[in-house]
Design a protein around this motif. Sequence first.
Motif, PDB file in Angstrom:
ATOM      1  N   ASP A 211      -2.470   6.859   2.189  1.00  0.00           N
ATOM      2  CA  ASP A 211      -3.684   6.079   2.443  1.00  0.00           C
ATOM      3  C   ASP A 211      -3.367   5.098   3.573  1.00  0.00           C
ATOM      4  N   LYS A 213      -4.390   1.600   4.416  1.00  0.00           N
ATOM      5  CA  LYS A 213      -5.161   0.539   3.769  1.00  0.00           C
ATOM      6  C   LYS A 213      -5.660  -0.537   4.716  1.00  0.00           C
ATOM      7  N   GLY A 225     -10.446  -0.895   1.328  1.00  0.00           N
ATOM      8  CA  GLY A 225     -10.375   0.156   0.316  1.00  0.00           C
ATOM      9  C   GLY A 225      -9.595   1.360   0.815  1.00  0.00           C
ATOM     10  N   TYR A 268      -3.696   7.403 -11.001  1.00  0.00           N
ATOM     11  CA  TYR A 268      -3.342   7.207  -9.585  1.00  0.00           C
ATOM     12  C   TYR A 268      -2.166   6.263  -9.572  1.00  0.00           C
ATOM     13  N   ASN A 285      -3.828   2.989 -10.891  1.00  0.00           N
ATOM     14  CA  ASN A 285      -5.279   2.974 -10.979  1.00  0.00           C
ATOM     15  C   ASN A 285      -5.703   4.052 -11.958  1.00  0.00           C
ATOM     16  N   ARG A 287      -8.193   6.067 -11.948  1.00  0.00           N
ATOM     17  CA  ARG A 287      -9.219   6.891 -11.285  1.00  0.00           C
ATOM     18  C   ARG A 287      -8.553   7.547 -10.084  1.00  0.00           C
ATOM     19  N   GLY A 289      -8.142   8.030  -5.960  1.00  0.00           N
ATOM     20  CA  GLY A 289      -8.228   7.115  -4.812  1.00  0.00           C
ATOM     21  C   GLY A 289      -9.332   7.538  -3.864  1.00  0.00           C
ATOM     22  N   ASP A 290      -9.815   6.577  -3.133  1.00  0.00           N
ATOM     23  CA  ASP A 290     -10.815   6.847  -2.118  1.00  0.00           C
ATOM     24  C   ASP A 290     -10.358   6.106  -0.865  1.00  0.00           C
ATOM     25  N   PRO A 291     -10.067   6.757   0.234  1.00  0.00           N
ATOM     26  CA  PRO A 291     -10.452   8.117   0.628  1.00  0.00           C
ATOM     27  C   PRO A 291      -9.493   9.251   0.238  1.00  0.00           C
ATOM     28  N   GLU A 292      -8.413   8.978  -0.476  1.00  0.00           N
ATOM     29  CA  GLU A 292      -7.438  10.060  -0.686  1.00  0.00           C
ATOM     30  C   GLU A 292      -8.057  11.331  -1.286  1.00  0.00           C
TER      31      GLU A 292
HETATM   32  N1  GLY Z   1      -7.516   4.066  -1.352  1.00  0.00           N
HETATM   33  C1  GLY Z   1      -7.113   3.141  -2.321  1.00  0.00           C
HETATM   34  C2  GLY Z   1      -7.868   3.144  -3.566  1.00  0.00           C
HETATM   35  O1  GLY Z   1      -8.663   4.017  -3.840  1.00  0.00           O
HETATM   36  O2  GLY Z   1      -7.672   2.230  -4.354  1.00  0.00           O
END
Ligand code: GLY
Length: 442
Positions: A211, A213, A225, A268, A285, A287, A289-292
């Motif tokens: 990612d 960041k 994010g 995550y 996390n 959930r 990741g976003d954008p991963e």
């Molecule tokens: N890309 C980091 C996140 O989803 O927390």
Amino acid sequence: MRILVIGSGGREHALVLSLSLSQHVEEVFCCPGNPGISQLAQCSPIKVDDFAKLAEFAASQKIDLTIVGPDDPLADGIVDFFEERNLKIFGPRKDAAKLEWSKYFAKEFMLRRGIPSAKYAAFDRREHAIAYAYSRQLPVVIKADGLARGKGVAVVNSYDGAIGAINSCFDGKFGEAGKMVIIEDFLPGTEASVFAICDGENYALLPTAQDYKRLLDGNKGPNTGGMGARSPNPLIDWETLKKIEKTIIQPTLLGMKEEGRPYKGFLYVGVMLDQNKEPFVVEFNSRLGDPETQVVLPLLECDLFEVIWQASEGNLGFFKGILPSAETSGNGAAVCVVMASQGYPDKVAAGMPIRFKVGFSLGSQSQLLDQTKEVDPNRAKILLFHAGTKLDNQRNLITSGGRVLGVTALAQNPEDAKEFAYKAVNKIDFAGKQNRLDIAAD
Ligand code: GLY
Ligand code: AMP
């Protein structure tokens, strides 16, 4: 199977795309979704925190499985809420999602279980936190305990900075989330994102990712994010991944089970690899990741739905280990460049018309795929994931949030993926757009 995905970002768009390709999936629904998602799924404008309405929707639409994208509903117990009503849902219950919603809990858990992570101390009194910060070497990391939309972490290079960050927490900048402050030693190294689909005991690994960041090129500017991602992560070789499984993922799942909070859902792990490629946990996390997700899922060479279904049944034994993907076959790579609004990651300007320089107006997957044929169909495929977009009254696509679009390119090799992701980015325009120019450049 009828599937409901909860959320409205690029991560959920990528989830909906992968799920809609499954031979087992008849129809995908999404709440609330976005204009891109609505090309693939039936969207209904129910907010992610309206559990009663979501549950009613799942029941009335005869949804076979609900999949949760974002962290907030998980932290607020959406999984418990659905399960109490006999609705099938995939994600950790509130007490397991605590790995994300309380950094204090996560740090104590890792300490108890011998999972490698930075040395830390936790405080609920300002003076004690400040005194401890002075006792540590710089840089030092100050974290609000709870969820703070990615803004609760400050890596500071001066004691004044540390005091400022501590004061922000105790002065209420993050509300309840800042009532407890964690002070961590700084871990030097390179970050990697590792994702596991977990059934409470077993896990299956998705392709690895990196990612980006920070807002600006060269990893400068404020934390966001995520401004882009690539998969696979070139730093994670087989041996390193095995080490991450053995020292982090396995003891985490075992520990959570033994402590009466079996972890079912996406896990995550934000990993820091030191110069010897030894892994340390930066964060958990609960959930994806976003954008991963926007680079990881398109590389899978198996049916995502099947894996999630077996995990939700507590039956992942069959898929255990590393899922087949372009990473394991050595046959492909993905790069995602995030296009963000002016002002992101702070207050953003919304309502800017989004223009596609060649041919596609609504930004649907099919239109975009037509578009990529023009680029070079033999070398790359582009997937345009929507996040902060919406349709105005004339059904024109306009910006509506911080991160607007995730432009993902899939290609045989990372160099082509990068080249084509940027070719596509250059064909998309909106006033004030910001994107990094160095995603996957190193
Ligand atoms: N890309 C980091 C996140 O989803 O927390
Ligand atoms: P977190 O929300 O805990 O992932 O922290 C956000 C970002 O801050 C991470 O992705 C890292 O870049 C950085 N960070 C957090 N903790 C540390 C640490 N102990 N050492 C170095 N960087 C860190």
